[in-house]
Motif scaffolding. Structure first.
Motif, short mmCIF file in Angstrom:
data_model
loop_
_atom_site.label_atom_id
_atom_site.label_comp_id
_atom_site.label_asym_id
_atom_site.label_seq_id
_atom_site.Cartn_x
_atom_site.Cartn_y
_atom_site.Cartn_z
N VAL A 101 14.80 4.16 8.73
CA VAL A 101 15.00 3.59 10.06
C VAL A 101 16.48 3.47 10.41
N LEU A 102 17.27 3.03 9.44
CA LEU A 102 18.68 2.72 9.72
C LEU A 102 19.63 3.88 9.51
N ARG A 104 3.91 5.74 -5.39
CA ARG A 104 4.22 5.43 -6.79
C ARG A 104 5.64 4.88 -6.95
N ARG A 105 5.95 3.92 -6.09
CA ARG A 105 7.26 3.26 -6.13
C ARG A 105 7.05 1.76 -6.29
N SER A 106 8.10 1.11 -6.70
CA SER A 106 8.07 -0.35 -6.71
C SER A 106 8.17 -0.83 -5.26
N LEU A 132 0.83 -1.21 0.00
CA LEU A 132 0.00 0.00 0.00
C LEU A 132 0.86 1.26 0.00
N SER A 133 1.91 1.25 0.80
CA SER A 133 2.82 2.40 0.86
C SER A 133 3.51 2.62 -0.48
N ALA A 134 3.92 1.53 -1.12
CA ALA A 134 4.57 1.64 -2.44
C ALA A 134 3.61 2.23 -3.46
N ILE A 145 13.50 -0.14 0.35
CA ILE A 145 14.78 0.55 0.54
C ILE A 145 14.56 1.88 1.27
N VAL A 146 13.54 2.64 0.85
CA VAL A 146 13.24 3.92 1.50
C VAL A 146 12.92 3.70 2.97
N CYS A 147 12.11 2.68 3.26
CA CYS A 147 11.75 2.39 4.66
C CYS A 147 12.98 2.00 5.48
#
Length: 81
Positions: free
Chosen positions: A40-41, A26-28, A20-22, A34-36
């Motif tokens: 966090v990291l 509008r991301r794969s 849902l977030s992707a 990777i963004v998530c």
């Protein structure tokens, strides 16, 4: 150098939230993961004082026009007829 990572046994609820977030961004799925992970990291290293200074810089760069409540309401309604 980028590396490949395979995830197994992802809980359905986590998978659904990522999907849902992707879609929302509008991301794969891969890009969203990777963004998530980066969020966090690799958190931003700005101190609260630095963040506040940056916010003040951005605010100072805005046009100094003054709007009345009536003008704001009219702009909100514009195009809604």
């Amino acid at each position: 150098m980028p590396t490949t990572l395979t995830l197994k046994n992802i809980p359905d609820v986590v998978y659904d939230r990522l999907k849902l977030s992707a879609e929302t961004h509008r991301r794969s799925m891969n890009s969203e993961a990777i963004v998530c992970l980066e969020a966090v990291l690799l958190p931003s290293k700005l101190t609260p004082t630095e963040r506040l200074a940056r916010a003040r810089e951005l605010r100072a760069a805005l046009p100094q026009a003054k709007f009345r409540a009536h003008d704001i309401d009219a702009m909100k309604r514009e195009g809604r007829s």
